[in-house]
Design a protein around this motif. Structure first.
Motif, PDB file in Angstrom:
ATOM      1  N   ASP A 122       2.081   1.521  -3.166  1.00 46.16           N
ATOM      2  CA  ASP A 122       2.657   2.675  -2.486  1.00 46.16           C
ATOM      3  C   ASP A 122       1.558   3.721  -2.448  1.00 46.16           C
ATOM      4  N   HIS A 123       1.564   4.551  -1.435  1.00 46.95           N
ATOM      5  CA  HIS A 123       0.669   5.696  -1.412  1.00 46.95           C
ATOM      6  C   HIS A 123       1.526   6.940  -1.546  1.00 46.95           C
ATOM      7  N   VAL A 124       1.023   7.905  -2.282  1.00 44.74           N
ATOM      8  CA  VAL A 124       1.764   9.130  -2.553  1.00 44.74           C
ATOM      9  C   VAL A 124       1.035  10.289  -1.894  1.00 44.74           C
ATOM     10  N   MET A 125       1.801  11.131  -1.215  1.00 44.74           N
ATOM     11  CA  MET A 125       1.252  12.342  -0.610  1.00 44.74           C
ATOM     12  C   MET A 125       2.123  13.504  -1.071  1.00 44.74           C
ATOM     13  N   GLY A 126       1.666  14.230  -2.090  1.00 41.93           N
ATOM     14  CA  GLY A 126       2.472  15.317  -2.637  1.00 41.93           C
ATOM     15  C   GLY A 126       3.767  14.753  -3.179  1.00 41.93           C
ATOM     16  N   ASP A 127       4.894  15.304  -2.733  1.00 37.66           N
ATOM     17  CA  ASP A 127       6.175  14.789  -3.201  1.00 37.66           C
ATOM     18  C   ASP A 127       6.730  13.732  -2.249  1.00 37.66           C
ATOM     19  N   MET A 128       5.900  13.280  -1.323  1.00 38.00           N
ATOM     20  CA  MET A 128       6.325  12.256  -0.368  1.00 38.00           C
ATOM     21  C   MET A 128       5.750  10.904  -0.776  1.00 38.00           C
ATOM     22  N   VAL A 129       6.604   9.930  -0.869  1.00 41.31           N
ATOM     23  CA  VAL A 129       6.171   8.586  -1.215  1.00 41.31           C
ATOM     24  C   VAL A 129       6.231   7.722   0.026  1.00 41.31           C
ATOM     25  N   MET A 130       5.096   7.143   0.385  1.00 43.24           N
ATOM     26  CA  MET A 130       5.077   6.166   1.469  1.00 43.24           C
ATOM     27  C   MET A 130       5.390   4.836   0.821  1.00 43.24           C
ATOM     28  N   PHE A 182      10.736  -0.870   5.799  1.00 46.70           N
ATOM     29  CA  PHE A 182      10.843  -1.479   4.479  1.00 46.70           C
ATOM     30  C   PHE A 182      11.613  -0.565   3.546  1.00 46.70           C
ATOM     31  N   GLU A 183      12.673  -1.101   2.950  1.00 41.41           N
ATOM     32  CA  GLU A 183      13.471  -0.380   1.961  1.00 41.41           C
ATOM     33  C   GLU A 183      13.785   1.047   2.383  1.00 41.41           C
ATOM     34  N   GLY A 184      14.267   1.200   3.604  1.00 46.22           N
ATOM     35  CA  GLY A 184      14.655   2.515   4.117  1.00 46.22           C
ATOM     36  C   GLY A 184      13.522   3.325   4.707  1.00 46.22           C
ATOM     37  N   GLN A 185      12.315   2.852   4.574  1.00 48.77           N
ATOM     38  CA  GLN A 185      11.147   3.534   5.140  1.00 48.77           C
ATOM     39  C   GLN A 185      11.002   3.124   6.598  1.00 48.77           C
ATOM     40  N   LYS A 186      10.770   4.083   7.462  1.00 53.73           N
ATOM     41  CA  LYS A 186      10.531   3.769   8.867  1.00 53.73           C
ATOM     42  C   LYS A 186       9.206   3.038   9.031  1.00 53.73           C
ATOM     43  N   ALA A 187       9.077   2.346  10.134  1.00 57.37           N
ATOM     44  CA  ALA A 187       7.814   1.676  10.463  1.00 57.37           C
ATOM     45  C   ALA A 187       6.706   2.717  10.569  1.00 57.37           C
ATOM     46  N   MET A 188       5.506   2.320  10.186  1.00 56.18           N
ATOM     47  CA  MET A 188       4.335   3.181  10.327  1.00 56.18           C
ATOM     48  C   MET A 188       3.313   2.422  11.157  1.00 56.18           C
ATOM     49  N   ASN A 189       2.972   2.969  12.309  1.00 54.79           N
ATOM     50  CA  ASN A 189       1.987   2.334  13.173  1.00 54.79           C
ATOM     51  C   ASN A 189       0.624   2.973  12.971  1.00 54.79           C
ATOM     52  N   ASN A 190      -0.394   2.130  12.959  1.00 51.90           N
ATOM     53  CA  ASN A 190      -1.780   2.577  12.817  1.00 51.90           C
ATOM     54  C   ASN A 190      -1.995   3.421  11.567  1.00 51.90           C
ATOM     55  N   HIS A 191      -1.397   2.993  10.456  1.00 48.55           N
ATOM     56  CA  HIS A 191      -1.568   3.708   9.188  1.00 48.55           C
ATOM     57  C   HIS A 191      -3.006   3.571   8.711  1.00 48.55           C
ATOM     58  N   ARG A 192      -3.638   4.719   8.467  1.00 48.71           N
ATOM     59  CA  ARG A 192      -4.990   4.777   7.921  1.00 48.71           C
ATOM     60  C   ARG A 192      -4.887   5.212   6.476  1.00 48.71           C
ATOM     61  N   TRP A 193      -5.386   4.673   5.540  1.00 47.11           N
ATOM     62  CA  TRP A 193      -6.200   3.507   5.328  1.00 47.11           C
ATOM     63  C   TRP A 193      -5.637   2.721   4.158  1.00 47.11           C
ATOM     64  N   LEU A 194      -5.866   1.422   4.151  1.00 54.97           N
ATOM     65  CA  LEU A 194      -5.604   0.599   2.977  1.00 54.97           C
ATOM     66  C   LEU A 194      -6.882  -0.169   2.669  1.00 54.97           C
ATOM     67  N   LEU A 195      -7.236  -0.211   1.396  1.00 51.77           N
ATOM     68  CA  LEU A 195      -8.404  -0.982   0.973  1.00 51.77           C
ATOM     69  C   LEU A 195      -8.058  -2.462   0.993  1.00 51.77           C
ATOM     70  N   GLN A 196      -9.064  -3.275   1.092  1.00 53.37           N
ATOM     71  CA  GLN A 196      -8.857  -4.733   1.068  1.00 53.37           C
ATOM     72  C   GLN A 196      -8.109  -5.137  -0.200  1.00 53.37           C
ATOM     73  N   SER A 197      -8.423  -4.501  -1.324  1.00 53.18           N
ATOM     74  CA  SER A 197      -7.778  -4.833  -2.599  1.00 53.18           C
ATOM     75  C   SER A 197      -6.306  -4.410  -2.659  1.00 53.18           C
ATOM     76  N   GLU A 198      -5.854  -3.616  -1.701  1.00 51.70           N
ATOM     77  CA  GLU A 198      -4.464  -3.157  -1.672  1.00 51.70           C
ATOM     78  C   GLU A 198      -3.585  -4.034  -0.789  1.00 51.70           C
ATOM     79  N   LEU A 199      -4.146  -5.154  -0.334  1.00 50.15           N
ATOM     80  CA  LEU A 199      -3.428  -6.075   0.555  1.00 50.15           C
ATOM     81  C   LEU A 199      -3.539  -7.497   0.037  1.00 50.15           C
ATOM     82  N   LYS A 200      -2.584  -8.338   0.409  1.00 48.47           N
ATOM     83  CA  LYS A 200      -2.732  -9.772   0.123  1.00 48.47           C
ATOM     84  C   LYS A 200      -2.197 -10.535   1.328  1.00 48.47           C
ATOM     85  N   ALA A 201      -2.727 -11.741   1.514  1.00 48.75           N
ATOM     86  CA  ALA A 201      -2.301 -12.589   2.629  1.00 48.75           C
ATOM     87  C   ALA A 201      -0.853 -12.988   2.424  1.00 48.75           C
ATOM     88  N   LYS A 202      -0.134 -13.130   3.542  1.00 51.88           N
ATOM     89  CA  LYS A 202       1.264 -13.587   3.461  1.00 51.88           C
ATOM     90  C   LYS A 202       1.320 -15.070   3.262  1.00 51.88           C
TER      91      LYS A 202
END
Length: 165
Positions: A45-53, A145-165
Motif C-alpha cells: 500500500d502507499h500512504v499519502m498523509g491520512d490517505m491510504v492507497m 480493489f477492496e472498495g478502492q476505485k481503479a487508478m489509471n497511470n499510477h506513478r510510481w511502483l518499484l520493481q520490488s513492489e510488484l510480483k508476476a501474476k
C-alpha cells in the motif's frame, strides 16, 4: 481516508491528474521483470498523509517501465489544506525542480521543490528527501480493489513492489 474518498479529478485549479511531468527520453527499464500490458500483483500500500492507497494484493497492469532514481519524500501539501504527507513513495529525479535524469543523486535530508503532480497539493510543494534508490519504476493501472476505485497511470511502483501474476 482512502483515496477513493478524495476526488483525484478535483475542481482545484492547481490539480489535473493528467498534467504530469513529460517522460520523453526517460531511460527504459533495464532487464525489466515486467513488460507493458503484463498483469501483476501489487505488494504494497502507499500512504499519502491520512490517505491510504489500498493496493496491497491488488491486480494491476503494467503501462510502462523506466530506470531512474526514485525518492521517498515528506512534505506539506500546498493546496490550502497544509496536510503533512510522510514518506510519500515515489517521485523520480526529473520530477524535482532543477533536476534532470543525469543530475547527481540528492542526499537524504535535502530540501527540494516538487514538479510531480501525483495528488492535489503536490506540484510546487517543498519537500524533504527521506530516501532514494535507483530502480526500475513502473506506471500501472490498478484495478478496483477492496472498495478502492481503479487508478489509471499510477506513478510510481518499484520493481520490488510488484510480483508476476
Amino acid at each position: 481516508m482512502k483515496m477513493n474518498d478524495m476526488d483525484m479529478n478535483s475542481d482545484q485549479p492547481s490539480f489535473n491528474s493528467n498534467d504530469q511531468v513529460d517522460l520523453t527520453g526517460l531511460a527504459p527499464a533495464q532487464a525489466p521483470a515486467y513488460s507493458a500490458g503484463e498483469q501483476v500483483t501489487v505488494l504494497v500500500d502507499h500512504v499519502m498523509g491520512d490517505m491510504v492507497m489500498k493496493m496491497k494484493g491488488a491486480p494491476a497492469t503494467i503501462v510502462a517501465g523506466y530506470h531512474t532514481r526514485a525518492y521517498a519524500v515528506t512534505f506539506y501539501t500546498n493546496d490550502g489544506s497544509h496536510e503533512l504527507v510522510t514518506d510519500h513513495k515515489w517521485i523520480i529525479q526529473r520530477e524535482i525542480e532543477g533536476q534532470t535524469d543525469d543530475s547527481a543523486p540528492l542526499a537524504d535530508g535535502t530540501e527540494i521543490t516538487m514538479l510531480a503532480n501525483h495528488m492535489p497539493g503536490m506540484r510546487g510543494a517543498k519537500a524533504t528527501i527521506v530516501s532514494s534508490q535507483v530502480s526500475n519504476v513502473y506506471i500501472v493501472d490498478v484495478a478496483p480493489f477492496e472498495g478502492q476505485k481503479a487508478m489509471n497511470n499510477h506513478r510510481w511502483l518499484l520493481q520490488s513492489e510488484l510480483k508476476a501474476k
